[in-house]
Design an enzyme around this catalytic site. Structure first.
Site, PDB file in Angstrom:
ATOM      1  N   ARG A   1     -70.795 -60.173  24.003  1.00  0.00           N
ATOM      2  CA  ARG A   1     -69.988 -61.410  23.644  1.00  0.00           C
ATOM      3  C   ARG A   1     -69.166 -61.035  22.292  1.00  0.00           C
ATOM      4  NH1 ARG A   1     -70.597 -62.905  27.926  1.00  0.00           N
ATOM      5  NH2 ARG A   1     -71.390 -64.532  28.836  1.00  0.00           N
TER       6      ARG A   1
ATOM      7  N   GLU B   1     -61.950 -65.849  22.405  1.00  0.00           N
ATOM      8  CA  GLU B   1     -61.211 -65.651  23.717  1.00  0.00           C
ATOM      9  C   GLU B   1     -60.381 -66.956  23.914  1.00  0.00           C
ATOM     10  OE1 GLU B   1     -63.777 -63.979  26.833  1.00  0.00           O
ATOM     11  OE2 GLU B   1     -64.418 -62.680  25.329  1.00  0.00           O
TER      12      GLU B   1
ATOM     13  N   HIS C   1     -62.121 -59.434  29.441  1.00  0.00           N
ATOM     14  CA  HIS C   1     -63.431 -59.931  29.874  1.00  0.00           C
ATOM     15  C   HIS C   1     -63.724 -59.833  31.471  1.00  0.00           C
ATOM     16  CE1 HIS C   1     -66.976 -63.054  28.716  1.00  0.00           C
ATOM     17  NE2 HIS C   1     -67.348 -62.035  29.466  1.00  0.00           N
TER      18      HIS C   1
ATOM     19  N   ASP D   1     -64.315 -55.563  25.721  1.00  0.00           N
ATOM     20  CA  ASP D   1     -63.966 -56.207  26.827  1.00  0.00           C
ATOM     21  C   ASP D   1     -64.204 -57.886  26.661  1.00  0.00           C
ATOM     22  OD1 ASP D   1     -63.691 -56.660  29.742  1.00  0.00           O
ATOM     23  OD2 ASP D   1     -65.740 -57.532  29.756  1.00  0.00           O
TER      24      ASP D   1
HETATM   25  C1  GLV Z   1     -70.210 -62.477  31.621  1.00  0.00           C
HETATM   26  O1  GLV Z   1     -69.762 -62.171  30.613  1.00  0.00           O
HETATM   27  C2  GLV Z   1     -71.469 -62.869  31.859  1.00  0.00           C
HETATM   28  O2  GLV Z   1     -72.402 -63.173  30.957  1.00  0.00           O
HETATM   29  O3  GLV Z   1     -71.764 -62.810  33.071  1.00  0.00           O
END
Ligand code: GLV
Ligand code: GLV
Length: 323
Positions: free
Chosen positions: A241, A270, A288, A265
């Site tokens: 995250r 975001e 992401h 990522d």
């Molecule tokens: C994506 O970031 C998830 O938590 O599945």
């Protein structure tokens, strides 16, 4: 028959499962994230029994109040930091997530990021497309070997363990890790060694990869001081995250060369990125996407549907988040 609201179009597999058992499903028609007001309005329209929501939906008390009959909010993600858990608990609402089905995919993406930054894949791609390739050269875009290096994991749950597996089995890497609890499985399977602090991992690793959930305790786990502990030759990879990393401090460290590169990522705010980040060449950025394969996104939809179906038939949600 029960009424289910889905906050955005997801793969059909999950919707079909819900319909097959006789539930009526309303899917948001908006091509984008619902604003809080839109979400509250949509949920207030009918008496929904369950909600399938996304990591981009901020689910708080106001949203729960808009769906007073809903027994479950099934999050289409493994992370659930978008949901106000104390508010769910207060109302007795079940929250589920989609673990396991995405572990391999996220670990693959993490390794793709790691290899891309080490071998300058994205940079080389930009270079070639820009017409700058005028012939093979001994010193052109030299990267860094991955094999034989040390991977430092922050977080050794399912995803971290799978990343360690690839590192050791395919790339002869050594793995050191920090987690709030020691993971005997990863030690046995990969020879990974536990370190008692984040600092020790940062000092030792050639590649640092983050696999912790976002919690108050992990916000800015990587900050200015900790970035300064990393080797100047080291790389940071984040597929967990965004807010786990102080992105402004990271940009600073990358500019100064106090670390060699980063592959991200996820981002702190975001879909925005910190000023200067996208101008740097020593970063690889993906939007992401770590769980974004056709197979896995379909399975995630099925898992979310399974949890809703279970709860609406009076059973326990197989992936209820414990709180
Ligand atoms: C994506 O970031 C998830 O938590 O599945
Ligand atoms: C997430 O599923 C993790 O445990 O790593």
């Amino acid at each position: 028959m029960a009424l289910v609201y889905v906050t955005r179009k997801i793969p059909d597999a999950g919707i079909e499962m819900l319909k097959k058992v006789g539930h009526a499903v309303d899917v948001s028609l908006k091509d984008g994230v619902l604003t809080k007001a839109e979400l509250v309005a949509a949920l207030s329209e009918k008496e929904y029994d369950a909600v399938l929501c996304l990591l981009t939906d901020k689910i708080d008390g106001e949203v729960f109040d808009a769906a007073p009959k809903a027994k479950i909010f099934a999050n289409y993600a493994v992370g659930f930091d978008n949901i106000d858990i104390p508010e769910a608990k207060k109302r007795g609402i079940i929250i589920s997530n989609t673990p396991e089905v995405l572990t391999n995919t996220v670990a693959e993406h993490t390794f793709a990021l790691l290899l891309s930054i080490a071998h300058r894949i994205a940079e080389g791609d930009r270079f070639t497309r820009a017409g700058k390739y005028i012939g093979w050269a001994p010193l052109l875009l030299l990267g860094t070997d991955v094999s034989g290096k040390t991977l430092g994991l922050l977080g050794a749950g399912r995803i971290g363990s799978r990343v360690a597996y690839h590192a050791v089995k395919s790339f002869d890497m050594q793995v050191v890790y920090y987690d709030i609890k020691q993971n005997e499985y990863i030690e046995k399977e990969t020879g990974a060694e536990y370190r008692a602090s984040v600092e020790e991992v940062l000092k030792e690793a050639d590649f640092v990869s983050i696999h912790v959930p976002l919690l108050p305790a992990t916000r800015h786990l990587i900050n200015k001081e900790r970035l300064a502990l990393m080797k100047p030759s080291a790389y940071l990879i984040n597929s967990s995250r965004g807010p786990v990393v102080d992105e402004v401090a990271l940009v600073e460290a990358l500019k100064k060369g106090s670390i060699k590169g980063a592959a991200l990522d996820v981002f702190e705010n975001e879909p925005k990125t910190a000023p200067g980040l996208t101008e740097l060449d020593n970063v690889v950025l993906t939007p992401h996407l770590a769980s974004a394969t056709e197979e896995t996104r379909a399975k995630m939809a099925e898992v979310a549907a399974e949890n809703i179906i279970a709860v609406l038939s009076g059973k326990e949600a197989p992936n209820a988040v414990r709180f």
